[in-house]
Design a protein around this motif. Structure first.
Motif, PDB file in Angstrom:
ATOM      1  N   SER B   5       0.784  -1.247   0.064  1.00  0.00           N
ATOM      2  CA  SER B   5       0.050   0.175  -0.015  1.00  0.00           C
ATOM      3  C   SER B   5       0.667   1.234   0.021  1.00  0.00           C
ATOM      4  O   SER B   5       1.788   1.217   0.657  1.00  0.00           O
ATOM      5  CB  SER B   5      -0.988   0.142   1.313  1.00  0.00           C
ATOM      6  OG  SER B   5      -0.120  -0.168   2.415  1.00  0.00           O
ATOM      7  N   GLN B   6       0.427   2.157  -0.873  1.00  0.00           N
ATOM      8  CA  GLN B   6       1.185   3.446  -0.852  1.00  0.00           C
ATOM      9  C   GLN B   6       0.091   4.627  -1.007  1.00  0.00           C
ATOM     10  O   GLN B   6      -0.779   4.582  -1.353  1.00  0.00           O
ATOM     11  CB  GLN B   6       2.132   3.561  -2.079  1.00  0.00           C
ATOM     12  CG  GLN B   6       1.391   2.946  -3.429  1.00  0.00           C
ATOM     13  CD  GLN B   6       2.423   3.294  -4.611  1.00  0.00           C
ATOM     14  OE1 GLN B   6       2.867   2.343  -5.418  1.00  0.00           O
ATOM     15  NE2 GLN B   6       2.751   4.347  -4.921  1.00  0.00           N
ATOM     16  N   THR B   7       0.680   5.606  -0.167  1.00  0.00           N
ATOM     17  CA  THR B   7      -0.047   6.928   0.026  1.00  0.00           C
ATOM     18  C   THR B   7       0.687   8.214  -0.076  1.00  0.00           C
ATOM     19  O   THR B   7       1.847   8.141  -0.069  1.00  0.00           O
ATOM     20  CB  THR B   7      -0.734   6.909   1.438  1.00  0.00           C
ATOM     21  OG1 THR B   7       0.529   6.666   2.434  1.00  0.00           O
ATOM     22  CG2 THR B   7      -1.881   5.729   1.715  1.00  0.00           C
ATOM     23  N   TRP B  34      11.230   1.280  -5.506  1.00  0.00           N
ATOM     24  CA  TRP B  34      10.517   2.486  -6.271  1.00  0.00           C
ATOM     25  C   TRP B  34      10.707   2.459  -7.631  1.00  0.00           C
ATOM     26  O   TRP B  34      12.012   2.501  -8.029  1.00  0.00           O
ATOM     27  CB  TRP B  34      10.985   3.903  -5.428  1.00  0.00           C
ATOM     28  CG  TRP B  34      10.209   4.190  -4.206  1.00  0.00           C
ATOM     29  CD1 TRP B  34      10.791   4.140  -3.002  1.00  0.00           C
ATOM     30  CD2 TRP B  34       8.976   4.234  -4.067  1.00  0.00           C
ATOM     31  NE1 TRP B  34       9.903   4.342  -2.192  1.00  0.00           N
ATOM     32  CE2 TRP B  34       8.722   4.541  -2.451  1.00  0.00           C
ATOM     33  CE3 TRP B  34       7.791   4.599  -4.938  1.00  0.00           C
ATOM     34  CZ2 TRP B  34       7.415   4.869  -1.925  1.00  0.00           C
ATOM     35  CZ3 TRP B  34       6.515   4.766  -4.249  1.00  0.00           C
ATOM     36  CH2 TRP B  34       6.460   5.011  -2.808  1.00  0.00           C
ATOM     37  N   TYR B  35       9.741   2.490  -8.213  1.00  0.00           N
ATOM     38  CA  TYR B  35       9.742   2.799  -9.988  1.00  0.00           C
ATOM     39  C   TYR B  35       9.069   4.014 -10.011  1.00  0.00           C
ATOM     40  O   TYR B  35       7.877   4.489  -9.429  1.00  0.00           O
ATOM     41  CB  TYR B  35       8.977   1.491 -10.501  1.00  0.00           C
ATOM     42  CG  TYR B  35       9.876   0.386 -10.795  1.00  0.00           C
ATOM     43  CD1 TYR B  35      10.055  -0.566  -9.604  1.00  0.00           C
ATOM     44  CD2 TYR B  35      10.510   0.053 -11.932  1.00  0.00           C
ATOM     45  CE1 TYR B  35      10.751  -1.732  -9.864  1.00  0.00           C
ATOM     46  CE2 TYR B  35      11.151  -0.934 -12.038  1.00  0.00           C
ATOM     47  CZ  TYR B  35      11.549  -1.894 -11.072  1.00  0.00           C
ATOM     48  OH  TYR B  35      12.262  -3.182 -11.216  1.00  0.00           O
ATOM     49  N   VAL B  88       3.807   8.777 -12.473  1.00  0.00           N
ATOM     50  CA  VAL B  88       3.237   7.885 -11.413  1.00  0.00           C
ATOM     51  C   VAL B  88       4.489   6.932 -10.785  1.00  0.00           C
ATOM     52  O   VAL B  88       5.448   6.591 -11.468  1.00  0.00           O
ATOM     53  CB  VAL B  88       2.170   6.781 -12.167  1.00  0.00           C
ATOM     54  CG1 VAL B  88       1.565   5.859 -11.073  1.00  0.00           C
ATOM     55  CG2 VAL B  88       1.100   7.673 -12.925  1.00  0.00           C
ATOM     56  N   TYR B  89       4.356   6.944  -9.666  1.00  0.00           N
ATOM     57  CA  TYR B  89       5.309   6.369  -8.666  1.00  0.00           C
ATOM     58  C   TYR B  89       4.861   5.136  -8.245  1.00  0.00           C
ATOM     59  O   TYR B  89       4.014   5.098  -7.436  1.00  0.00           O
ATOM     60  CB  TYR B  89       5.944   7.339  -7.654  1.00  0.00           C
ATOM     61  CG  TYR B  89       7.016   8.527  -8.313  1.00  0.00           C
ATOM     62  CD1 TYR B  89       6.112   9.855  -8.653  1.00  0.00           C
ATOM     63  CD2 TYR B  89       8.138   8.601  -8.426  1.00  0.00           C
ATOM     64  CE1 TYR B  89       6.829  10.739  -9.175  1.00  0.00           C
ATOM     65  CE2 TYR B  89       8.834   9.538  -9.082  1.00  0.00           C
ATOM     66  CZ  TYR B  89       8.287  10.564  -9.362  1.00  0.00           C
ATOM     67  OH  TYR B  89       8.744  11.789 -10.044  1.00  0.00           O
ATOM     68  N   PHE B  90       5.620   4.185  -8.447  1.00  0.00           N
ATOM     69  CA  PHE B  90       4.865   2.669  -7.913  1.00  0.00           C
ATOM     70  C   PHE B  90       5.995   2.399  -6.824  1.00  0.00           C
ATOM     71  O   PHE B  90       7.386   2.140  -7.064  1.00  0.00           O
ATOM     72  CB  PHE B  90       4.870   1.547  -8.913  1.00  0.00           C
ATOM     73  CG  PHE B  90       3.555   1.969  -9.874  1.00  0.00           C
ATOM     74  CD1 PHE B  90       3.911   2.740 -11.142  1.00  0.00           C
ATOM     75  CD2 PHE B  90       2.441   1.462  -9.521  1.00  0.00           C
ATOM     76  CE1 PHE B  90       2.686   2.763 -12.004  1.00  0.00           C
ATOM     77  CE2 PHE B  90       1.349   1.644 -10.331  1.00  0.00           C
ATOM     78  CZ  PHE B  90       1.551   2.563 -11.594  1.00  0.00           C
ATOM     79  N   CYS B  91       5.499   1.650  -5.995  1.00  0.00           N
ATOM     80  CA  CYS B  91       6.418   1.039  -4.856  1.00  0.00           C
ATOM     81  C   CYS B  91       6.225  -0.576  -5.211  1.00  0.00           C
ATOM     82  O   CYS B  91       4.907  -0.897  -5.539  1.00  0.00           O
ATOM     83  CB  CYS B  91       5.828   1.329  -3.361  1.00  0.00           C
ATOM     84  SG  CYS B  91       6.676   0.433  -2.129  1.00  0.00           S
ATOM     85  N   ALA B  92       7.108  -1.177  -4.894  1.00  0.00           N
ATOM     86  CA  ALA B  92       7.166  -2.637  -5.091  1.00  0.00           C
ATOM     87  C   ALA B  92       8.016  -3.566  -4.149  1.00  0.00           C
ATOM     88  O   ALA B  92       8.561  -3.101  -3.660  1.00  0.00           O
ATOM     89  CB  ALA B  92       7.536  -3.137  -6.643  1.00  0.00           C
ATOM     90  N   SER B  93       7.532  -5.020  -3.910  1.00  0.00           N
ATOM     91  CA  SER B  93       8.412  -5.656  -3.100  1.00  0.00           C
ATOM     92  C   SER B  93       8.599  -6.917  -3.744  1.00  0.00           C
ATOM     93  O   SER B  93       7.805  -7.407  -4.638  1.00  0.00           O
ATOM     94  CB  SER B  93       7.648  -5.773  -1.621  1.00  0.00           C
ATOM     95  OG  SER B  93       6.522  -6.696  -1.908  1.00  0.00           O
ATOM     96  N   SER B  94       9.584  -7.683  -3.261  1.00  0.00           N
ATOM     97  CA  SER B  94       9.881  -8.972  -3.953  1.00  0.00           C
ATOM     98  C   SER B  94      10.213  -9.693  -2.433  1.00  0.00           C
ATOM     99  O   SER B  94      11.014  -9.128  -1.456  1.00  0.00           O
ATOM    100  CB  SER B  94      10.917  -9.067  -4.888  1.00  0.00           C
ATOM    101  OG  SER B  94      12.170  -8.654  -4.545  1.00  0.00           O
ATOM    102  N   GLN B  95      10.180 -11.078  -2.574  1.00  0.00           N
ATOM    103  CA  GLN B  95      10.516 -11.892  -1.489  1.00  0.00           C
ATOM    104  C   GLN B  95      12.061 -11.751  -0.893  1.00  0.00           C
ATOM    105  O   GLN B  95      12.285 -11.495   0.114  1.00  0.00           O
ATOM    106  CB  GLN B  95      10.401 -13.443  -1.742  1.00  0.00           C
ATOM    107  CG  GLN B  95      10.446 -14.206  -0.607  1.00  0.00           C
ATOM    108  CD  GLN B  95       9.653 -15.574  -0.860  1.00  0.00           C
ATOM    109  OE1 GLN B  95       9.297 -15.888  -1.758  1.00  0.00           O
ATOM    110  NE2 GLN B  95       9.760 -16.489   0.222  1.00  0.00           N
ATOM    111  N   ASP B  96      12.938 -11.784  -1.941  1.00  0.00           N
ATOM    112  CA  ASP B  96      14.200 -11.500  -1.697  1.00  0.00           C
ATOM    113  C   ASP B  96      14.838 -10.817  -2.805  1.00  0.00           C
ATOM    114  O   ASP B  96      14.357 -10.509  -3.924  1.00  0.00           O
ATOM    115  CB  ASP B  96      14.908 -12.758  -1.189  1.00  0.00           C
ATOM    116  CG  ASP B  96      14.565 -13.889  -2.101  1.00  0.00           C
ATOM    117  OD1 ASP B  96      14.540 -14.924  -1.660  1.00  0.00           O
ATOM    118  OD2 ASP B  96      14.859 -13.644  -3.422  1.00  0.00           O
TER     119      ASP B  96
END
Lengths: 110, 114
Positions: B5-7, B34-35, B88-96
């Protein structure tokens, strides 16, 4: 830069038809991934294919990888209006982050 | 439950202002990103953190400063905003760091600088 480039940039098809989009990249990769982005939303991971794999399936999705040609294709069979979205390939350098292309915008007409 | 979630979702601000975008993931992932997505939909990596440690810092103006207080959070602060920062700025995550499972993206923050 090390990014995938999708082709075509835009694709419009009738519902029920198959949609094929291609991705080309520049240097050797470890993995290639495909993502979908609906308008105004974040990207959703669809499928990952490793460099030692040639084909993978997931539901109506079929991904192929040809490392000799440095290209991949994403086939969506029996398309639906809900498949309307942009589709991105993402390629990695070994151990590095994934680089995205500019996407193929798919429109499925009901 | 929202995984990443990003705000805020939308941010309109004047040139020269300083603003922050927050990102949180509840997936237990180790790595966050961050993309920036421009008007032509090109997604460009900006930063990556693994367990609060900066591991990727692409060619980004130093007006952009990421902060990771813990591995579940990666915030982005932007100083002296310019018109060209609109995106548009996207946050993302990955397991590792191997990213073998792919990225999970947030829904994006549309930044408009006027």
């Amino acid at each position: 830069s090390q990014q995938g480039e999708e082709d075509p940039q835009a694709l419009s098809i009738q519902e029920g038809e198959n949609a094929t989009m291609n991705c080309s990249y520049k240097t050797s990769i470890n993995n290639l991934q495909w993502y979908r982005q609906n308008s105004g939303r974040g990207l959703v991971h669809l499928i990952l294919i490793r460099s030692n794999e040639r084909e993978k399936h997931s539901g109506r999705l079929r991904v192929t990888l040809d490392t000799s040609k440095k290209s991949s294709s994403l086939l969506i069979t029996a398309s639906r209006a809900a498949d309307t979205a942009s589709y991105f390939c993402a390629t990695d350098l070994f151990g590095n982050q994934f680089y995205f292309g500019t996407g193929t915008s798919l429109t499925v007409i009901p | 439950d929202t995984a990443v979630s990003q705000t805020p979702k939308y941010l309109v601000t004047q040139m020269g202002n300083d603003k922050s975008i927050k990102c949180e993931q509840n997936l237990g992932h180790d790595t966050m990103y961050w993309y920036k997505q421009d008007s032509k939909k090109f997604l460009k990596i900006m930063f990556s953190y693994n367990n609060k440690e900066l591991i990727i810092n692409e060619t980004v103006p130093n007006r952009f400063s990421p902060k990771s207080p813990d591995k579940a959070h990666l915030n982005l602060h932007i100083n002296s905003l310019e018109l060209g920062d609109s995106a548009v700025y996207f946050c993302a995550s990955s397991q590792d760091r191997s990213q073998a499972g792919g990225y999970t993206f947030g829904s994006g923050t549309r930044l408009t600088v006027v």
